[in-house]
Enzyme design. Structure first.
Site, PDB file in Angstrom:
ATOM      1  N   ARG A  28      46.391  19.067  15.739  1.00 36.76           N
ATOM      2  CA  ARG A  28      46.914  20.342  15.683  1.00 36.76           C
ATOM      3  C   ARG A  28      45.527  21.239  15.213  1.00 36.76           C
ATOM      4  O   ARG A  28      45.365  20.819  13.790  1.00 36.76           O
ATOM      5  CB  ARG A  28      48.160  20.536  14.747  1.00 36.76           C
ATOM      6  N   VAL A  75      47.929  19.349  20.369  1.00 37.00           N
ATOM      7  CA  VAL A  75      47.966  18.569  21.455  1.00 37.00           C
ATOM      8  C   VAL A  75      48.981  17.415  21.185  1.00 37.00           C
ATOM      9  O   VAL A  75      49.021  16.970  20.227  1.00 37.00           O
ATOM     10  CB  VAL A  75      46.346  17.850  21.258  1.00 37.00           C
ATOM     11  N   LYS A 133      48.085  19.727  26.089  1.00 39.25           N
ATOM     12  CA  LYS A 133      47.744  21.039  25.202  1.00 39.25           C
ATOM     13  C   LYS A 133      48.694  22.210  25.172  1.00 39.25           C
ATOM     14  O   LYS A 133      48.585  22.480  26.240  1.00 39.25           O
ATOM     15  CB  LYS A 133      46.365  21.023  25.455  1.00 39.25           C
ATOM     16  N   ASP A 137      30.332  25.109  23.329  1.00 36.35           N
ATOM     17  CA  ASP A 137      30.910  24.434  22.115  1.00 36.35           C
ATOM     18  C   ASP A 137      30.444  22.993  21.999  1.00 36.35           C
ATOM     19  O   ASP A 137      31.466  22.021  22.059  1.00 36.35           O
ATOM     20  CB  ASP A 137      32.373  24.779  21.950  1.00 36.35           C
TER      21      ASP A 137
END
Length: 595
Positions: free
Chosen positions: A19, A24, A39, A137
């Protein structure tokens, strides 16, 4: 997870896995008979409609980004859906753990294993970039290490889809600070080279056991990314360091152009781990290519004993210059050159270093002023403030002195006028009034004028008393009113005026006019009570006013004017003596009116 949260859509929830921004779960797909990672989009409280819409768009974009990719090193997306306001993404369930877990446990990764992980990540990025997806990312938390040795790139939550309009406006910053490229830090438009910068940061952290750009806050981390150069890890040989340095270039133009170029360079750097790599610098002694070694004074060798003659060096061979290879020292001897693509032999003095391309980000501007100038200006400002304060005090003092001098002069001039007025006590009251009214405009000092106005008010009060005694009530009330014009706080004059109007009311035959005269009388008596400081006279004046107000309130109540009666009773209660019979009568009538 709430006890009531047992399913989302067709998926049966087994347990909550993680979390953060989203939740998830490990879940089961009964139709396909397989485990999935589910998710769910989390909506923090306090978000407005625009923020909620933006969150949903990004969540769906993650599903689009990863769902369009089918690669062994990228997590597989099965479905994106919405049910009862809950948005979810179903994806393949991955056993194992993240690269972050390994780094937190071991501190660093063996360099061979680190390059193997990086090559798998670069393979995933090469496929994603070719399909128009920029991850944005890259970090250890988004690299999953499976038990069978496979590597999976996950979490495309802030991915950029080059084939769709960008939902990130210029200046918005998305990413994890420690792994962001310089262009990401300042919110500039980014391309695939930003992902390659993140790969360089992750590899550095795996090899060195620490991040290349450190800091104790987001500000200090981003400053390091923009302005500092990382230190070469002791585990990295020259070839590996050349690879890392190019990956971590601050200008995108100086990094690898794409994933394919970086894969080739990474493979060359990984191969260098199993061979000797000499760092550049002056090299002394025998070098290959110079023929036999020069003759030496050796008892077992020598010119007379068949030593091979020294051959002159051949003409230097010219090889293409690698712009990422630093210039070597001018030794005149052949230099071994190690490039990100392997080791080649070069002869002769190295070429001059290539002029560095302009950095993508300009260097910080020099301060507008030196510390000495700042110090001087600070002292100058303080001096101006102090001098200004002193000057202000001087000006105030001069003004006060001027006022005092003017007042003293006015008092001196007024003294002669007041001396003349002081001899009028024996004069008739009309004469005194006339003389004082003539003298008042001549008085300049405020205090002197106010004292004479109070005295003039008393003269008018004396005249009003004389007229009342003679029976001329109208002239008496006019004299009293003239006195109040000069001294409005004179309670004796207000009381006298109230008494005059009561006397006029007592002889008036018209009831309406009589009511009006008593009303005026009550007003003057109330003013007298309000301005009187002596307690006994204050009570006398107040009781007189309360008696009249009670009488008038009864009359108004009988006529049906309850509002007027109530207002008079409130005034009577304020000025009358508490606990008296009058006070009891006032309270009883108030209760009767408000029923």
């Amino acid at each position: 997870m709430s006890d009531r949260q047992t399913a989302i859509g067709k998926y049966q929830i087994i347990r909550e896995i993680a979390r953060s921004n989203d939740i998830v779960y490990e879940a089961y797909d009964p139709i396909m008979n397989r485990r999935v990672a589910l998710k769910e989009l989390a909506m923090p409280s306090g978000m407005n409609d625009t923020q909620r819409e933006d969150r949903v768009k990004r969540f769906i974009r993650e599903a689009k980004a990863a769902g369009s990719l089918n690669h062994p090193n990228i997590v597989t997306i099965y479905e994106c859906g919405e049910e009862a306001g809950k948005y979810f993404i179903a994806m393949e369930y991955l056993d194992g753990h993240t690269l972050r877990n390994d780094l937190d446990t071991s501190g660093f990764i063996p360099i061979e294993r680190a390059f193997a992980i990086v090559l798998d990540v670069l393979s995933a990025l090469e496929y994603a970039h070719a399909n128009g997806v920029i991850h944005r990312d890259i970090k250890p938390e988004n690299i999953q290490l499976l038990p069978d040795g496979r590597v999976k790139l996950t979490d495309f939550g802030i991915a950029r889809l080059t084939f769709e309009p960008n939902i990130t406006m210029d200046g918005q910053v998305f990413g994890t600070p420690s792994y962001m490229s310089p262009e990401q830090v300042v919110g500039k438009e980014i391309d695939v080279r930003s992902d390659l910068f993140g790969v360089g940061v992750v590899l550095y952290e795996m090899i060195a056991g620490e991040k290349p750009f450190k800091g104790d806050s987001v500000v200090s981390i981003t400053y390091a990314i923009m302005n500092t150069q990382p230190v070469q890890p002791s585990q990295a040989n020259h070839t590996v360091w050349q690879f890392l340095s190019r990956a971590l270039e601050k200008s995108p133009q100086l990094r690898y152009a794409n994933s394919a170029d970086m894969i080739a360079a990474a493979e060359a750097a990984a191969n260098s781990l199993h061979s000797v790599v000499l760092d550049p610098g002056p090299t002394l002694g025998f070098m290959p290519g110079y023929g036999a070694a020069p003759p030496m004074n050796n008892p077992y060798m020598g010119g007379a004993h068949g030593a091979a003659p020294y051959a002159p060096p051949p003409q230097p061979a010219v090889y293409p210059y690698d712009p990422y290879q630093q210039a070597q020292a001018q030794t005149g001897l052949p230099q071994p050159v190690t490039t990100p693509y392997g080791q080649v032999q070069s002869y002769g003095p190295p070429p001059q270093p290539m002029t560095q391309a302009p950095l993508y980000y300009p260097a910080p501007r020099k301060p507008m002023m030196t510390p000495e100038t700042k110090d001087f200006l600070g002292k100058l400002f303080l001096t101006v403030v102090v001098l200004g304060s002193v000057l202000g005090l001087v000006m105030v003092g001069i003004w006060a002195l001027g006022v005092a001098i003017q007042r003293s002069q006015d008092q001196d001039k007024d003294a002669s006028v007041r001396r003349d007025l002081g001899h009028m006590s024996s004069m008739p009251v009309d004469q005194r009034i006339k003389e004082r009214e003539i003298a008042l405009p001549k008085l300049r000092d405020t205090v002197s004028r106010e004292e004479e106005e109070r005295q003039l008010a008393m003269d008018y009060a004396q005249k009003g008393a004389q007229l009342a005694q003679s029976g001329d009530l109208v002239a008496a009330s006019a004299a009293y009113q003239r006195g109040l014009e000069y001294d409005k706080t004179n309670s004796a004059i207000s009381y006298a005026l109230g008494d005059i109007y009561l006397k006029q009311a007592s002889i008036e035959r018209d009831s309406a006019l009589q009511f009006q005269l008593k009303d005026v009388a009550a007003g003057y008596l109330s003013d007298a009570a309000a301005n009187e400081q002596d307690p006994s006279r204050h009570g006398e004046y107040g009781n007189s006013a309360a008696s009249i107000d009670l009488e008038l309130a009864r009359a108004e109540y009988r006529s049906g004017n309850k509002r007027g009666a109530r207002n008079r009773l409130f005034r009577a209660r304020r000025f009358g003596s508490p606990g008296s019979q009058r006070a009891v009568n006032v309270q009883q009538l108030l209760a009767e009116i408000t029923r």
